[in-house]
Design a protein around this motif. Structure first.
Motif, PDB file in Angstrom:
ATOM      1  N   PHE A   1      36.404   5.420  63.054  1.00 11.21           N
ATOM      2  CA  PHE A   1      36.674   3.982  62.850  1.00 11.21           C
ATOM      3  C   PHE A   1      35.359   3.201  62.687  1.00 11.21           C
ATOM      4  O   PHE A   1      35.265   2.303  61.844  1.00 11.21           O
ATOM      5  CB  PHE A   1      37.453   3.389  64.036  1.00 11.21           C
ATOM      6  CG  PHE A   1      38.832   3.965  64.236  1.00 11.21           C
ATOM      7  CD1 PHE A   1      39.496   4.645  63.221  1.00 11.21           C
ATOM      8  CD2 PHE A   1      39.485   3.805  65.456  1.00 11.21           C
ATOM      9  CE1 PHE A   1      40.776   5.165  63.419  1.00 11.21           C
ATOM     10  CE2 PHE A   1      40.764   4.320  65.659  1.00 11.21           C
ATOM     11  CZ  PHE A   1      41.414   5.006  64.645  1.00 11.21           C
TER      12      PHE A   1
ATOM     13  N   TRP B   1      34.014   3.799  59.223  1.00 12.11           N
ATOM     14  CA  TRP B   1      34.828   3.042  58.257  1.00 12.11           C
ATOM     15  C   TRP B   1      34.435   1.561  58.263  1.00 12.11           C
ATOM     16  O   TRP B   1      34.268   0.935  57.221  1.00 12.11           O
ATOM     17  CB  TRP B   1      36.325   3.183  58.596  1.00 12.11           C
ATOM     18  CG  TRP B   1      36.947   4.473  58.149  1.00 12.11           C
ATOM     19  CD1 TRP B   1      36.403   5.408  57.314  1.00 12.11           C
ATOM     20  CD2 TRP B   1      38.261   4.964  58.505  1.00 12.11           C
ATOM     21  NE1 TRP B   1      37.288   6.449  57.133  1.00 12.11           N
ATOM     22  CE2 TRP B   1      38.424   6.207  57.842  1.00 12.11           C
ATOM     23  CE3 TRP B   1      39.281   4.493  59.310  1.00 12.11           C
ATOM     24  CZ2 TRP B   1      39.601   6.972  57.955  1.00 12.11           C
ATOM     25  CZ3 TRP B   1      40.455   5.242  59.432  1.00 12.11           C
ATOM     26  CH2 TRP B   1      40.607   6.470  58.763  1.00 12.11           C
ATOM     27  N   ARG B   2      34.305   1.016  59.495  1.00 17.77           N
ATOM     28  CA  ARG B   2      34.004  -0.411  59.633  1.00 17.77           C
ATOM     29  C   ARG B   2      32.590  -0.729  59.136  1.00 17.77           C
ATOM     30  O   ARG B   2      32.380  -1.683  58.406  1.00 17.77           O
ATOM     31  CB  ARG B   2      34.163  -0.767  61.117  1.00 17.77           C
ATOM     32  CG  ARG B   2      34.715  -2.128  61.358  1.00 17.77           C
ATOM     33  CD  ARG B   2      35.248  -2.281  62.783  1.00 17.77           C
ATOM     34  NE  ARG B   2      36.683  -2.440  62.795  1.00 17.77           N
ATOM     35  CZ  ARG B   2      37.513  -1.788  63.596  1.00 17.77           C
ATOM     36  NH1 ARG B   2      37.057  -0.903  64.462  1.00 17.77           N
ATOM     37  NH2 ARG B   2      38.804  -1.998  63.520  1.00 17.77           N
TER      38      ARG B   2
ATOM     39  N   GLU C   1      37.355  -7.712  57.318  1.00 21.35           N
ATOM     40  CA  GLU C   1      38.527  -7.031  57.875  1.00 21.35           C
ATOM     41  C   GLU C   1      39.726  -7.963  58.014  1.00 21.35           C
ATOM     42  O   GLU C   1      39.587  -9.138  58.337  1.00 21.35           O
ATOM     43  CB  GLU C   1      38.173  -6.441  59.256  1.00 21.35           C
ATOM     44  CG  GLU C   1      39.261  -5.523  59.809  1.00 21.35           C
ATOM     45  CD  GLU C   1      38.810  -4.716  61.026  1.00 21.35           C
ATOM     46  OE1 GLU C   1      37.643  -4.862  61.444  1.00 21.35           O
ATOM     47  OE2 GLU C   1      39.632  -3.950  61.553  1.00 21.35           O
TER      48      GLU C   1
ATOM     49  N   ILE D   1      42.137  -1.145  58.869  1.00 20.68           N
ATOM     50  CA  ILE D   1      42.305   0.205  59.441  1.00 20.68           C
ATOM     51  C   ILE D   1      43.667   0.256  60.112  1.00 20.68           C
ATOM     52  O   ILE D   1      43.771   0.399  61.330  1.00 20.68           O
ATOM     53  CB  ILE D   1      41.162   0.545  60.419  1.00 20.68           C
ATOM     54  CG1 ILE D   1      39.804   0.377  59.729  1.00 20.68           C
ATOM     55  CG2 ILE D   1      41.304   1.966  60.949  1.00 20.68           C
ATOM     56  CD1 ILE D   1      38.591   0.687  60.604  1.00 20.68           C
TER      57      ILE D   1
ATOM     58  N   PHE E   1      46.281   6.873  60.979  1.00 17.77           N
ATOM     59  CA  PHE E   1      45.482   5.693  60.642  1.00 17.77           C
ATOM     60  C   PHE E   1      44.985   5.854  59.210  1.00 17.77           C
ATOM     61  O   PHE E   1      44.697   6.970  58.768  1.00 17.77           O
ATOM     62  CB  PHE E   1      44.288   5.552  61.585  1.00 17.77           C
ATOM     63  CG  PHE E   1      44.676   5.200  62.991  1.00 17.77           C
ATOM     64  CD1 PHE E   1      44.811   3.875  63.375  1.00 17.77           C
ATOM     65  CD2 PHE E   1      44.922   6.192  63.934  1.00 17.77           C
ATOM     66  CE1 PHE E   1      45.166   3.546  64.679  1.00 17.77           C
ATOM     67  CE2 PHE E   1      45.286   5.869  65.233  1.00 17.77           C
ATOM     68  CZ  PHE E   1      45.413   4.544  65.606  1.00 17.77           C
TER      69      PHE E   1
ATOM     70  N   TRP F   1      42.302   4.031  56.400  1.00 14.92           N
ATOM     71  CA  TRP F   1      41.309   3.033  55.979  1.00 14.92           C
ATOM     72  C   TRP F   1      41.688   2.515  54.610  1.00 14.92           C
ATOM     73  O   TRP F   1      41.949   3.321  53.711  1.00 14.92           O
ATOM     74  CB  TRP F   1      39.943   3.705  55.948  1.00 14.92           C
ATOM     75  CG  TRP F   1      38.799   2.836  55.524  1.00 14.92           C
ATOM     76  CD1 TRP F   1      38.570   1.541  55.856  1.00 14.92           C
ATOM     77  CD2 TRP F   1      37.692   3.245  54.712  1.00 14.92           C
ATOM     78  NE1 TRP F   1      37.384   1.117  55.298  1.00 14.92           N
ATOM     79  CE2 TRP F   1      36.827   2.137  54.602  1.00 14.92           C
ATOM     80  CE3 TRP F   1      37.339   4.450  54.082  1.00 14.92           C
ATOM     81  CZ2 TRP F   1      35.626   2.198  53.872  1.00 14.92           C
ATOM     82  CZ3 TRP F   1      36.153   4.512  53.361  1.00 14.92           C
ATOM     83  CH2 TRP F   1      35.305   3.393  53.258  1.00 14.92           C
TER      84      TRP F   1
ATOM     85  N   ASP G   1      42.976   9.238  58.407  1.00 19.47           N
ATOM     86  CA  ASP G   1      42.109   9.821  59.438  1.00 19.47           C
ATOM     87  C   ASP G   1      42.381  11.308  59.650  1.00 19.47           C
ATOM     88  O   ASP G   1      41.471  12.042  60.042  1.00 19.47           O
ATOM     89  CB  ASP G   1      42.257   9.075  60.774  1.00 19.47           C
ATOM     90  CG  ASP G   1      43.630   9.260  61.418  1.00 19.47           C
ATOM     91  OD1 ASP G   1      44.620   9.384  60.673  1.00 19.47           O
ATOM     92  OD2 ASP G   1      43.709   9.306  62.657  1.00 19.47           O
TER      93      ASP G   1
END
Lengths: 437, 437
Positions: free
Chosen positions: B24, B27-28, B38, B103, B121, B123, B325
């Motif tokens: 995560f 990804w962020r 986001e 996400i 999950f 993205w 994910d």
């Protein structure tokens, strides 16, 4: 045909999402520095897991569904049953105490109202297999650490605690039957949310015997517990204390001593109205309220020593709390403590020469790979307009791609300098500080 | 009575959760440095939102439920319809291009198999209202930036792209009716996952006319698109190109030029087998595969210019991708690129003097409030045993509380020094570096 948001749920546009992430980051940071590690479980669990914990009544408060295999599933209304299931499954290999936190999204099939949504996030802190009163106090410390971290003070929020264990034993000593005891819990849970006369009515309904009612009333209204001896309390309440009473009082005192050592006694006070409804608590319980007292609690929790066993595991002591994002968010906003968050860029790249558009993309790619937060103008445009775009995006620097190099403009100072393209990343990193913005 | 995990869902014990958070965070971080902000929406949406986008067939692939008000709701199977709903609701106030990431946790009522779970999950990266080919390429760059960030190389993963717009027009030029066109898409989507003979059979079923089949086959098998002129391609395929063909080819070439400028052309190749099933794509489409090619795609996306309009908004160009994910996690694990993550403490506090237990709690409270990751031994015990606990918890330092002060032990070097209690925080911050571990 326009589609609507389902009532009791929320859209998080980037501005609201930034606030959510600010809350999540604080929850995570405070959890970690208090020695907790993060876990999560599935959103979908077997409906029976919640039935086993809370009885059949819970079913009407859940979003449930039947899958194609005919299995009854539910959207988790809380994460504690999942926690207990997971800990039970590895009970012999997990070092104790288990100190876990989680930030689950949870669902409740209730009518939305202020501070009460059908879909919310809830920070959960739990200690399993730790020393009783100290673990209770450590959870409360962690909650207070969070409240202080987001800018709240002990004048604005208060932890109110009592002991379900002591209350249960006092009721037993007065000869109150279990069913009547439940009605007392139900009445106490509503006290403060309903007019005093309405509480008195519920209380009298629960305890029709005037002498019993008066005795229990003396216990509930006794405020000197912090300093009185066991004997003085027993005399005041008018009942001979049992060993269990003395043990429950000793537990409260250990809890209070730990709050004091942790330096948070000013945030906390004993309050017999706190019972946490009909739930499964067995010892210290607490709720955290806005001192203005308008809303439901921002957090609540306590000791639940039977849950792991009820869900098929061994009897292991457990304690913890949940804090919802909705009430916390409203509280921070109403008190003017919600931060001002807006997305920022490290660098905005532009050019006025159409032939250099590929060079812009190339530079953008390199800056992003170097972890510099970068965006660009897709259009060739005059520099003034491009710089306006850069400012609108809250960019710290603008990189103006020219023949043979880059002009780097500091958008805070207005200062501008030509930099060879090959040195731009190093120069930007230097100016931004090695960790970026 | 022990409770089980619902099949196709996952428990994230702290070790697995650390890996999830590592994904995560990547990804962020990559989203933000590529200029995306986001957002999130609710998990529960009206079932009609998905019906409107994907038709009635979608219903059997969703977890759906009816709430107490009789409303048909679904657990989101993807976030793009929510994105379109949210953007539509604010279409006139959002500055364009809208560059959003999310996400979301999503659900699919399918049979679990390797890389395919019922709860995962995903993205999501989307650009709405940006310049077509450049926005498509920017999304692909962001995907590649992520893959490189987590340690994968262009030898290990490949972006395969084609153009639904070009394919649709070539089919039209060969006189293929829309229904037959859908069957061709269905067959192509299976190519590579089924034996060549099985594909040939599906393809012949979709296009019974041998001449048409041969013509479409020449287009599908033509590999020289990167360098051939429009005329050469038309001659090779054996069809006179329309303006729409030339426009679709120009779009591919702009896309390719942008990939090159961004420096990621080595990661990408044209592949007419990529069609993204029957979904709603209108232009460039792509999937990202493990070069070993054993699993379903790690990511997939493309241009979808009609969705906002279909969901009640204006016609605005949109492009984006989703990356799950589960497949990413399997890929990293199989390639030995999953990081070794374990929880660490900055400081572990202990004492061997029972009278100093309150001083331990007081110190622990102060360290945690100072953002130092701290835990402690609740028991008074001999120092050797306490230091063992500290090491078991991966503590960097141990603070041993003694009468009149604290001994600070560096657990990496073994070095130990007495520090006045009042100076411990400053000393620890200095030694840990100002930002902590």
């Amino acid at each position: 045909m326009a589609f609507q948001l389902v009532k009791g749920t929320r859209d998080f546009y980037p501005e609201q999402m930034a606030f959510q992430n600010w809350i999540f980051d604080a929850w995570r940071r405070v959890s970690i520095r208090n020695g907790f590690v993060e876990f999560d479980g599935p959103v979908l669990e077997y409906l029976d897991l919640y039935r086993a914990k809370s009885g059949d009544e819970i079913v009407s408060q859940l979003f449930s569904l039947t899958d194609r295999g005919g299995r009854e599933l539910a959207l988790r209304p809380e994460i504690t049953p999942t926690l207990a299931r997971m800990v039970n499954a590895k009970i012999n290999s997990l070092p104790r105490p288990v100190k876990w936190f989680s930030i689950p999204r949870v669902w409740r099939a209730e009518n939305p109202q202020k501070g009460r949504l059908r879909e919310l996030f809830q920070w959960n802190i739990d200690i399993i297999g730790g020393p009783d009163a100290l673990s209770d106090a450590e959870c409360v410390f962690t909650a207070v650490d969070l409240l202080a971290e987001v800018g709240l003070t002990s004048a604005e929020v208060q932890v109110r605690y009592s002991s379900r264990r002591l209350l249960a034993e006092v009721l037993r000593l007065f000869g109150v039957a279990p069913e009547a005891g439940k009605a007392v819990l139900g009445a106490l849970d509503k006290r403060g949310k309903i007019p005093p006369a309405a509480f008195d009515e519920l209380f009298a309904l629960a305890l029709p015997d005037a002498a019993v009612r008066a005795g229990v009333g003396r216990f509930l209204n006794f405020t000197g517990i912090d300093s009185a001896t066991d004997g003085a309390i027993a005399a005041e309440v008018g009942v001979a204390f049992s060993d269990e009473c003395r043990a429950a009082l000793a537990d409260i005192r250990q809890f209070q001593a730990a709050l004091k050592s942790f330096g948070i006694d000013a945030w906390c006070r004993y309050d017999t109205n706190i019972v946490r409804g009909l739930a499964y608590y067995t010892g210290i319980v607490y709720e955290i309220f806005d001192s203005a007292g308008e809303m439901r609690a921002v957090a609540g929790g306590g000791r639940y020593d039977n849950l792991l066993e009820v869900l098929g595991g061994p009897k292991v002591g457990a304690t913890g709390f949940g804090m919802g994002d909705v009430v916390l968010g409203i509280l921070l906003t109403e008190k003017g403590k919600a931060p001002n968050l807006s997305a920022k860029l490290d660098c905005f790249v532009l050019t006025e020469a159409e032939a250099l558009a590929p060079a812009v993309l190339s530079l953008v790619g390199q800056l992003r790979r170097a972890n510099i937060i970068t965006d660009f103008s897709a259009k060739t445009q005059n520099i003034g307009k491009g710089l306006k775009d850069a400012n609108r995006r809250n960019a710290r620097f603008a990189a103006i791609v020219k023949d043979g190099g880059v002009a780097l403009k500091d958008l805070r100072t207005g200062e501008q300098a030509d930099i060879p393209a090959g040195e731009l990343i190093a120069e930007l990193k230097r100016r931004l500080g090695s960790t970026g913005l």
